[in-house]
Scaffold this active site. Structure first.
Site, PDB file in Angstrom:
ATOM      1  N   GLN A  76       0.703  -1.112  -0.157  1.00 14.23           N
ATOM      2  CA  GLN A  76       0.039  -0.144  -0.017  1.00 14.23           C
ATOM      3  C   GLN A  76       0.990   1.197   0.085  1.00 14.23           C
ATOM      4  O   GLN A  76       0.752   2.080  -0.870  1.00 14.23           O
ATOM      5  CB  GLN A  76      -1.081  -0.046   1.200  1.00 14.23           C
ATOM      6  CG  GLN A  76      -2.061   1.105   1.193  1.00 14.23           C
ATOM      7  CD  GLN A  76      -3.072   0.679   0.318  1.00 14.23           C
ATOM      8  OE1 GLN A  76      -3.101  -0.589  -0.332  1.00 14.23           O
ATOM      9  NE2 GLN A  76      -3.881   1.595  -0.258  1.00 14.23           N
ATOM     10  N   GLU A 108       4.269 -25.988   9.057  1.00 13.25           N
ATOM     11  CA  GLU A 108       4.298 -26.473  10.253  1.00 13.25           C
ATOM     12  C   GLU A 108       3.300 -26.072  11.439  1.00 13.25           C
ATOM     13  O   GLU A 108       3.639 -25.746  12.528  1.00 13.25           O
ATOM     14  CB  GLU A 108       5.907 -25.821  10.513  1.00 13.25           C
ATOM     15  CG  GLU A 108       6.794 -26.442   9.618  1.00 13.25           C
ATOM     16  CD  GLU A 108       8.408 -26.073  10.001  1.00 13.25           C
ATOM     17  OE1 GLU A 108       8.684 -25.852  11.336  1.00 13.25           O
ATOM     18  OE2 GLU A 108       9.113 -26.213   9.050  1.00 13.25           O
ATOM     19  N   THR A 118      -0.802 -24.840  10.799  1.00 11.13           N
ATOM     20  CA  THR A 118      -1.588 -23.276  10.603  1.00 11.13           C
ATOM     21  C   THR A 118      -1.611 -22.566  12.051  1.00 11.13           C
ATOM     22  O   THR A 118      -1.508 -23.150  13.090  1.00 11.13           O
ATOM     23  CB  THR A 118      -3.089 -23.826  10.046  1.00 11.13           C
ATOM     24  OG1 THR A 118      -3.516 -24.641  11.283  1.00 11.13           O
ATOM     25  CG2 THR A 118      -3.037 -24.408   9.109  1.00 11.13           C
ATOM     26  N   SER A 119      -2.069 -21.268  11.874  1.00  8.84           N
ATOM     27  CA  SER A 119      -2.219 -20.651  12.964  1.00  8.84           C
ATOM     28  C   SER A 119      -3.277 -21.194  13.935  1.00  8.84           C
ATOM     29  O   SER A 119      -3.284 -21.004  15.027  1.00  8.84           O
ATOM     30  CB  SER A 119      -2.841 -19.008  12.524  1.00  8.84           C
ATOM     31  OG  SER A 119      -1.961 -18.382  11.494  1.00  8.84           O
TER      32      SER A 119
HETATM   33  N1  CAA Z   1       6.761 -33.035  22.205  1.00  7.95           N
HETATM   34  C1  CAA Z   1       6.727 -34.129  22.695  1.00  7.95           C
HETATM   35  N2  CAA Z   1       5.468 -34.797  22.701  1.00  7.95           N
HETATM   36  C2  CAA Z   1       4.524 -33.999  22.262  1.00  7.95           C
HETATM   37  C3  CAA Z   1       4.573 -32.754  21.793  1.00  7.95           C
HETATM   38  C4  CAA Z   1       5.758 -32.240  21.805  1.00  7.95           C
HETATM   39  N3  CAA Z   1       5.588 -30.752  21.556  1.00  7.95           N
HETATM   40  N4  CAA Z   1       3.103 -32.319  21.587  1.00  7.95           N
HETATM   41  C5  CAA Z   1       2.445 -33.583  21.743  1.00  7.95           C
HETATM   42  N5  CAA Z   1       2.952 -34.610  22.122  1.00  7.95           N
HETATM   43  C6  CAA Z   1       2.604 -35.920  22.583  1.00  7.95           C
HETATM   44  C7  CAA Z   1       1.645 -36.063  23.526  1.00  7.95           C
HETATM   45  O1  CAA Z   1       2.191 -35.704  24.944  1.00  7.95           O
HETATM   46  C8  CAA Z   1       0.753 -37.209  23.512  1.00  7.95           C
HETATM   47  O2  CAA Z   1       1.570 -38.065  24.183  1.00  7.95           O
HETATM   48  P1  CAA Z   1       0.944 -39.028  25.267  1.00  7.95           P
HETATM   49  O3  CAA Z   1      -0.290 -39.740  24.582  1.00  7.95           O
HETATM   50  O4  CAA Z   1       1.880 -40.145  25.579  1.00  7.95           O
HETATM   51  O5  CAA Z   1       0.451 -38.107  26.388  1.00  7.95           O
HETATM   52  C9  CAA Z   1       0.969 -37.113  21.982  1.00  7.95           C
HETATM   53  O6  CAA Z   1       2.268 -36.746  21.651  1.00  7.95           O
HETATM   54  C10 CAA Z   1      -0.243 -37.090  21.219  1.00  7.95           C
HETATM   55  O7  CAA Z   1      -0.476 -35.713  21.326  1.00  7.95           O
HETATM   56  P2  CAA Z   1      -1.945 -34.910  21.385  1.00  7.95           P
HETATM   57  O8  CAA Z   1      -2.988 -35.654  22.059  1.00  7.95           O
HETATM   58  O9  CAA Z   1      -1.857 -33.511  21.554  1.00  7.95           O
HETATM   59  O10 CAA Z   1      -2.102 -35.218  19.800  1.00  7.95           O
HETATM   60  P3  CAA Z   1      -3.298 -34.545  18.771  1.00  7.95           P
HETATM   61  O11 CAA Z   1      -3.592 -35.624  17.965  1.00  7.95           O
HETATM   62  O12 CAA Z   1      -4.388 -34.150  19.595  1.00  7.95           O
HETATM   63  O13 CAA Z   1      -2.546 -33.624  18.046  1.00  7.95           O
HETATM   64  C11 CAA Z   1      -1.785 -31.308  17.096  1.00  7.95           C
HETATM   65  C12 CAA Z   1      -2.088 -32.232  18.313  1.00  7.95           C
HETATM   66  C13 CAA Z   1      -1.178 -30.219  17.974  1.00  7.95           C
HETATM   67  C14 CAA Z   1      -3.184 -31.008  16.719  1.00  7.95           C
HETATM   68  C15 CAA Z   1      -0.749 -31.941  16.108  1.00  7.95           C
HETATM   69  O14 CAA Z   1      -1.477 -33.079  15.385  1.00  7.95           O
HETATM   70  C16 CAA Z   1      -0.199 -31.026  15.365  1.00  7.95           C
HETATM   71  O15 CAA Z   1       0.734 -30.343  15.610  1.00  7.95           O
HETATM   72  N6  CAA Z   1      -0.545 -30.861  14.137  1.00  7.95           N
HETATM   73  C17 CAA Z   1      -0.136 -29.905  13.162  1.00  7.95           C
HETATM   74  C18 CAA Z   1       1.007 -30.850  12.360  1.00  7.95           C
HETATM   75  C19 CAA Z   1       1.772 -30.063  11.506  1.00  7.95           C
HETATM   76  O16 CAA Z   1       2.626 -28.825  12.043  1.00  7.95           O
HETATM   77  N7  CAA Z   1       2.162 -30.254  10.117  1.00  7.95           N
HETATM   78  C20 CAA Z   1       2.932 -29.449   9.484  1.00  7.95           C
HETATM   79  C21 CAA Z   1       3.766 -30.351   8.568  1.00  7.95           C
HETATM   80  S1  CAA Z   1       5.313 -30.480   8.582  1.00  7.95           S
HETATM   81  C22 CAA Z   1       5.667 -29.018   7.516  1.00  7.95           C
HETATM   82  O17 CAA Z   1       5.098 -28.256   7.181  1.00  7.95           O
HETATM   83  C23 CAA Z   1       7.075 -29.014   6.955  1.00  7.95           C
HETATM   84  C24 CAA Z   1       7.610 -28.439   5.791  1.00  7.95           C
HETATM   85  O18 CAA Z   1       7.942 -28.782   4.885  1.00  7.95           O
HETATM   86  C25 CAA Z   1       7.663 -26.846   5.948  1.00  7.95           C
END
Ligand code: CAA
Length: 379
Positions: A336, A363, A365-366
């Site tokens: 702008q 990595e 979404t928001s």
């Molecule tokens: N560190 C270690 N362990 C973790 C953790 C972390 N930061 N976050 C969660 N966990 C563990 C939890 O403790 C849990 O373990 P237990 O069952 O033993 O307690 C387990 O992981 C499952 O955790 P959640 O129940 O929280 O899992 P969920 O299914 O509810 O999902 C979510 C949580 C935050 C939505 C997750 O699915 C997520 O982050 N999704 C987004 C994925 C993503 O970022 N994708 C991007 C693709 S990569 C990319 O973009 C790369 C590129 O090329 C640029």
């Protein structure tokens, strides 16, 4: 509270700025236009130590802290976010994951070459039907005794065709849910691995984003990272640090757009004076600079949390959600400020505006960042 950067951090920042201005700026518009991967520039980034910044020097890395990494990411992203995503993925997702969870043999075989940039890596989690919902992996890694049989498709993989090493997240025991997932190291030339089509993207067009297909790929057991079933936690833990890298990328896009707007506002005249003399422009500049400073502090706070071994899941997610919004807002305002010139390629801000959008998507979404933050708040 000490806000002073160390001499080493300042030197890294200066080196990254110099590299971005001299090596990345020339040709960045053409690379974006023709979707050309910055191969030569990435090679130099490796030589300068930007691809394995935080890795222990005994594995070929720079042994630097996360604060230095944030500073370098900002400088490089000001100019070329297509190059900085290579840097972010290689440093945060591939090298960090291998260094922290890999075996000594895996480190010697892969990390030493990844940290120096001799080869680059990719992190393969997303699938056609598993983006945000990362537990729903359809890619399977069937346990066949001394190897895993890998089958499936991954989507939107950064460094898809240029990587030599791929960390692939796959389901081994579906009945165990996220505890049945494994992380495997796949080499480019393993039989049955095919690089699919390249994505034609809105932004970061110089980066190399592909789908990947795995058909009966035999991955030796020694290529599994961590214990059986550790793959999902590996991915979450690795992404937590990755989000600091993408937050810094967003910060760099914002500060790059702001610096261009500031410079232009002091050069361009309208109604007889430089446009920076108009309050309408001054208010925009003030808002941009304030938001960028807040984003920078969040990025550095998350980096500091990581460097001081505190939990950085929440602070990294906060940095990413905020900095990526600031990147969008600042880039739009920078266009702008440039008026009609902002809408054409030569002035760079339209590219920064397009590049900014991906920082709200990859990595996590928001919306995913807000889930991560609110879960911590409600614990
Ligand atoms: N560190 C270690 N362990 C973790 C953790 C972390 N930061 N976050 C969660 N966990 C563990 C939890 O403790 C849990 O373990 P237990 O069952 O033993 O307690 C387990 O992981 C499952 O955790 P959640 O129940 O929280 O899992 P969920 O299914 O509810 O999902 C979510 C949580 C935050 C939505 C997750 O699915 C997520 O982050 N999704 C987004 C994925 C993503 O970022 N994708 C991007 C693709 S990569 C990319 O973009 C790369 C590129 O090329 C640029």
């Amino acid at each position: 509270m000490n806000f002073q950067l160390t001499e080493e951090q300042l030197a890294v920042q200066a080196a990254a700025r110099e590299f971005a201005q001299t090596e990345l700026l020339p040709g960045v518009i053409e690379r974006d236009e023709h979707q050309r991967f910055p191969a030569e520039q990435v090679k130099k980034m490796g030589e300068l130590g930007f691809l394995g910044m935080m890795v222990d020097p005994k594995y070929g890395g720079g042994g630097m802290d996360t604060v230095a990494y944030v500073l370098a990411m900002e400088e490089i992203s000001k100019v070329d976010a297509s190059a900085s995503v290579v840097m972010s993925v290689n440093n945060s997702l591939v090298c960090w994951g291998l260094e922290h969870y890999g075996t000594e043999e895996q480190k010697q075989k892969y990390l030493t070459r990844l940290a120096t940039g001799e080869i680059i890596g990719a992190f393969c989690l997303s699938e056609p039907e598993a983006g945000s919902d990362a537990t729903s992996q359809r890619t399977t890694a069937e346990d066949k005794g001394d190897y895993y049989l890998l089958n499936g498709t991954k989507n939107w993989i950064t460094n898809g065709s240029t990587a030599s090493v791929y960390i692939v997240i796959a389901q081994t025991n579906p009945e165990k849910g996220h505890k049945g997932i494994n992380a495997l190291i796949v080499e480019r030339d393993m039989e049955g691995f095919v690089v699919g089509t390249k994505e034609n993207k809105l932004g970061i067009r110089g980066s190399d984003t592909h789908s990947l297909m795995f058909t009966d790929v035999k991955v030796p057991k020694e290529n599994k990272i961590g214990e059986d079933g550790f793959g999902f936690k590996f991915a979450m833990s690795t992404l937590a640090g990755g989000r600091i890298g993408i937050a810094s990328q967003a910060l760099g896009i914002a500060s790059g757009a702001y610096e261009l707007a500031l410079k232009y506002s002091k050069e361009r005249k309208a109604f007889g004076v430089e446009i920076s003399k108009h309050q309408a422009i001054q208010f925009k500049l003030a808002d941009m600079a304030t938001n960028i400073e807040a984003a920078r502090l969040l990025c550095l706070k998350a980096a500091h949390d990581k460097d001081t071994h505190q939990d950085y899941g929440k602070s990294g997610a906060m940095a990413k959600v905020f900095a990526s919004q600031v990147a969008m807002d600042t880039a739009v305002e920078a266009v702008q400020v440039h008026g009609g010139y902002g809408f054409v390629k030569e002035y760079h801000v339209e590219r920064l505006m397009r590049d900014a959008k991906i920082t709200q998507i990859y990595e996590g979404t928001s919306e995913i960042q807000k889930i991560v933050i609110s879960r911590e708040l409600l614990k």
